[in-house]
Design a protein around this motif. Structure first.
Motif, PDB file in Angstrom:
ATOM      1  N   MET A   1      19.860 -26.830 -26.766  1.00 37.19           N
ATOM      2  CA  MET A   1      20.765 -26.057 -25.909  1.00 37.19           C
ATOM      3  C   MET A   1      22.104 -25.814 -26.574  1.00 37.19           C
ATOM      4  O   MET A   1      22.714 -24.768 -26.401  1.00 37.19           O
ATOM      5  N   GLY A   2      22.562 -26.781 -27.350  1.00 34.15           N
ATOM      6  CA  GLY A   2      23.880 -26.662 -27.954  1.00 34.15           C
ATOM      7  C   GLY A   2      23.994 -25.572 -29.002  1.00 34.15           C
ATOM      8  O   GLY A   2      25.097 -25.207 -29.395  1.00 34.15           O
ATOM      9  N   LYS A   3      22.850 -25.038 -29.452  1.00 34.30           N
ATOM     10  CA  LYS A   3      22.877 -24.011 -30.491  1.00 34.30           C
ATOM     11  C   LYS A   3      22.667 -22.598 -29.960  1.00 34.30           C
ATOM     12  O   LYS A   3      22.775 -21.628 -30.696  1.00 34.30           O
ATOM     13  N   LEU A   4      22.337 -22.452 -28.678  1.00 34.49           N
ATOM     14  CA  LEU A   4      22.041 -21.139 -28.117  1.00 34.49           C
ATOM     15  C   LEU A   4      23.311 -20.315 -27.936  1.00 34.49           C
ATOM     16  O   LEU A   4      24.343 -20.830 -27.502  1.00 34.49           O
ATOM     17  N   VAL A   5      23.222 -19.012 -28.259  1.00 37.84           N
ATOM     18  CA  VAL A   5      24.391 -18.130 -28.194  1.00 37.84           C
ATOM     19  C   VAL A   5      24.077 -16.910 -27.322  1.00 37.84           C
ATOM     20  O   VAL A   5      22.984 -16.339 -27.390  1.00 37.84           O
ATOM     21  N   VAL A   6      25.056 -16.509 -26.506  1.00 35.64           N
ATOM     22  CA  VAL A   6      24.950 -15.358 -25.616  1.00 35.64           C
ATOM     23  C   VAL A   6      26.002 -14.322 -26.017  1.00 35.64           C
ATOM     24  O   VAL A   6      27.141 -14.675 -26.338  1.00 35.64           O
ATOM     25  N   TYR A   7      25.619 -13.038 -25.972  1.00 30.90           N
ATOM     26  CA  TYR A   7      26.503 -11.960 -26.416  1.00 30.90           C
ATOM     27  C   TYR A   7      26.722 -10.919 -25.319  1.00 30.90           C
ATOM     28  O   TYR A   7      25.814 -10.579 -24.566  1.00 30.90           O
ATOM     29  N   LEU A  16      28.556 -12.840 -16.272  1.00 25.30           N
ATOM     30  CA  LEU A  16      27.709 -13.250 -17.394  1.00 25.30           C
ATOM     31  C   LEU A  16      28.179 -14.586 -17.944  1.00 25.30           C
ATOM     32  O   LEU A  16      27.382 -15.489 -18.190  1.00 25.30           O
ATOM     33  N   GLN A  17      29.493 -14.718 -18.119  1.00 31.77           N
ATOM     34  CA  GLN A  17      30.020 -15.981 -18.622  1.00 31.77           C
ATOM     35  C   GLN A  17      29.758 -17.112 -17.626  1.00 31.77           C
ATOM     36  O   GLN A  17      29.403 -18.223 -18.007  1.00 31.77           O
ATOM     37  N   LYS A  18      29.904 -16.808 -16.345  1.00 32.04           N
ATOM     38  CA  LYS A  18      29.628 -17.818 -15.318  1.00 32.04           C
ATOM     39  C   LYS A  18      28.157 -18.250 -15.364  1.00 32.04           C
ATOM     40  O   LYS A  18      27.848 -19.450 -15.288  1.00 32.04           O
ATOM     41  N   ALA A  19      27.262 -17.283 -15.512  1.00 29.14           N
ATOM     42  CA  ALA A  19      25.832 -17.590 -15.562  1.00 29.14           C
ATOM     43  C   ALA A  19      25.487 -18.463 -16.760  1.00 29.14           C
ATOM     44  O   ALA A  19      24.676 -19.388 -16.657  1.00 29.14           O
ATOM     45  N   THR A  20      26.099 -18.179 -17.911  1.00 33.09           N
ATOM     46  CA  THR A  20      25.809 -18.987 -19.098  1.00 33.09           C
ATOM     47  C   THR A  20      26.280 -20.427 -18.901  1.00 33.09           C
ATOM     48  O   THR A  20      25.625 -21.365 -19.350  1.00 33.09           O
ATOM     49  N   GLN A  21      27.400 -20.599 -18.217  1.00 26.86           N
ATOM     50  CA  GLN A  21      27.890 -21.949 -17.934  1.00 26.86           C
ATOM     51  C   GLN A  21      26.944 -22.676 -16.989  1.00 26.86           C
ATOM     52  O   GLN A  21      26.673 -23.870 -17.158  1.00 26.86           O
ATOM     53  N   ILE A  22      26.417 -21.961 -15.989  1.00 25.96           N
ATOM     54  CA  ILE A  22      25.512 -22.576 -15.012  1.00 25.96           C
ATOM     55  C   ILE A  22      24.247 -23.096 -15.688  1.00 25.96           C
ATOM     56  O   ILE A  22      23.768 -24.183 -15.370  1.00 25.96           O
ATOM     57  N   VAL A  23      23.705 -22.325 -16.645  1.00 28.54           N
ATOM     58  CA  VAL A  23      22.463 -22.754 -17.295  1.00 28.54           C
ATOM     59  C   VAL A  23      22.701 -23.746 -18.425  1.00 28.54           C
ATOM     60  O   VAL A  23      21.746 -24.241 -19.016  1.00 28.54           O
ATOM     61  N   GLY A  24      23.951 -24.031 -18.727  1.00 32.05           N
ATOM     62  CA  GLY A  24      24.241 -25.084 -19.695  1.00 32.05           C
ATOM     63  C   GLY A  24      24.543 -24.626 -21.104  1.00 32.05           C
ATOM     64  O   GLY A  24      24.556 -25.445 -22.040  1.00 32.05           O
ATOM     65  N   PRO A  27      30.241 -23.253 -23.645  1.00 32.29           N
ATOM     66  CA  PRO A  27      31.207 -22.154 -23.497  1.00 32.29           C
ATOM     67  C   PRO A  27      31.698 -21.581 -24.827  1.00 32.29           C
ATOM     68  O   PRO A  27      32.037 -20.400 -24.905  1.00 32.29           O
ATOM     69  N   GLU A  28      31.697 -22.403 -25.872  1.00 29.57           N
ATOM     70  CA  GLU A  28      32.108 -21.915 -27.191  1.00 29.57           C
ATOM     71  C   GLU A  28      31.076 -20.965 -27.803  1.00 29.57           C
ATOM     72  O   GLU A  28      31.364 -20.265 -28.771  1.00 29.57           O
ATOM     73  N   ASN A  29      29.872 -20.943 -27.229  1.00 28.11           N
ATOM     74  CA  ASN A  29      28.798 -20.089 -27.747  1.00 28.11           C
ATOM     75  C   ASN A  29      28.634 -18.814 -26.924  1.00 28.11           C
ATOM     76  O   ASN A  29      27.584 -18.174 -26.958  1.00 28.11           O
ATOM     77  N   LEU A  60      23.199 -21.427 -35.733  1.00 29.72           N
ATOM     78  CA  LEU A  60      23.080 -21.239 -34.289  1.00 29.72           C
ATOM     79  C   LEU A  60      21.879 -20.345 -33.972  1.00 29.72           C
ATOM     80  O   LEU A  60      21.286 -19.737 -34.856  1.00 29.72           O
ATOM     81  N   VAL A  61      21.525 -20.268 -32.678  1.00 28.10           N
ATOM     82  CA  VAL A  61      20.331 -19.535 -32.248  1.00 28.10           C
ATOM     83  C   VAL A  61      20.717 -18.425 -31.269  1.00 28.10           C
ATOM     84  O   VAL A  61      21.000 -18.689 -30.106  1.00 28.10           O
ATOM     85  N   PRO A  62      20.755 -17.162 -31.737  1.00 26.62           N
ATOM     86  CA  PRO A  62      21.040 -16.046 -30.831  1.00 26.62           C
ATOM     87  C   PRO A  62      19.961 -15.948 -29.757  1.00 26.62           C
ATOM     88  O   PRO A  62      18.762 -15.910 -30.061  1.00 26.62           O
ATOM     89  N   LEU A  63      20.378 -15.910 -28.489  1.00 24.70           N
ATOM     90  CA  LEU A  63      19.433 -15.983 -27.378  1.00 24.70           C
ATOM     91  C   LEU A  63      19.383 -14.714 -26.535  1.00 24.70           C
ATOM     92  O   LEU A  63      18.306 -14.225 -26.193  1.00 24.70           O
TER      93      LEU A  63
END
Length: 203
Positions: A1-7, A16-24, A27-29, A60-63
């Motif tokens: 999980m720590g390597k997944l990145v959202v764009y 979108l940022q809120k959703a990424t925080q909810i799924v874990g 925030p730096e990614n 890192l892993v672009p998701l």
């Protein structure tokens, strides 16, 4: 999980940022890629590619990438087809947030704004904004629903039934977190039945 990145772009809706925080997602990614006036504040495919390449070099892993059809702040339209091509090269999920302006694409003269949508993995729009539908109603299309089902499915005995087990119906409990949902689709169905596509296009 720590390597997944959202764009997304710096115009992408804050949910979108809120959703990424909810799924874990760390925030730096979360990458809010800068847009400029020269591109009408749309997300640049070239900038997306640079961001993905940079993250891959860091291990890192672009998701996931969110393309927007009508951003809230500037009504920017992201170049969907080009963004989907970039994402496909790297195996990144593309979601289209058409909440604000997606309903306008019911009109043939605006349909070109979603050119390339066949390359997206999911698409959402809000009929309660431009299609005379009462709050709240969000339409969601998913290219491969099995991916949702396989990741969210739970089958305790008290939830099982012959109709669902035999695949005669779509069991939406496996498409979302909640087990049940309000019948929001009825509001949209009534609008479509009452007005029809022709009247909605004139609307």
């Amino acid at each position: 999980m720590g390597k997944l990145v959202v764009y997304g772009s710096d115009q992408t809706h804050s949910t979108l940022q809120k959703a990424t925080q909810i799924v874990g997602i760390n925030p730096e990614n979360f990458r809010a890629i800068k847009t400029t006036k020269s591109t009408s504040f749309a997300l640049s495919p070239e900038m997306l590619r640079l961001a993905i390449s940079s993250d891959l070099e860091k291990g890192l892993v672009p998701l996931f990438v969110c393309a927007t059809i009508g951003t809230t702040a500037t009504t920017a339209i992201d170049p969907l087809e080009s963004l989907c091509h970039v994402a496909k090269e790297y195996g990144v999920w593309v979601h289209v947030d058409a909440a604000y302006a997606g309903s306008a694409c019911i009109c043939p003269e605006f349909r070109h704004y979603i050119d390339g949508v066949e390359g997206a993995n999911s698409f959402s729009f809000n009929p309660h904004k431009w299609l005379f539908t009462g709050m709240d109603c969000c339409g969601l299309w998913v290219k491969n629903p099995n991916l949702l089902v396989s990741s969210l499915s739970t089958n305790p005995e008290f939830l099982r039934n012959k109709t669902s087990d035999s695949k005669q119906v779509v069991d939406y409990k496996d498409w979302q977190i909640a087990l049940s949902r309000r019948f929001r689709a009825l509001k949209l169905w009534l609008v479509l039945r009452s007005y029809g596509v022709t009247a909605l296009r004139r609307g």
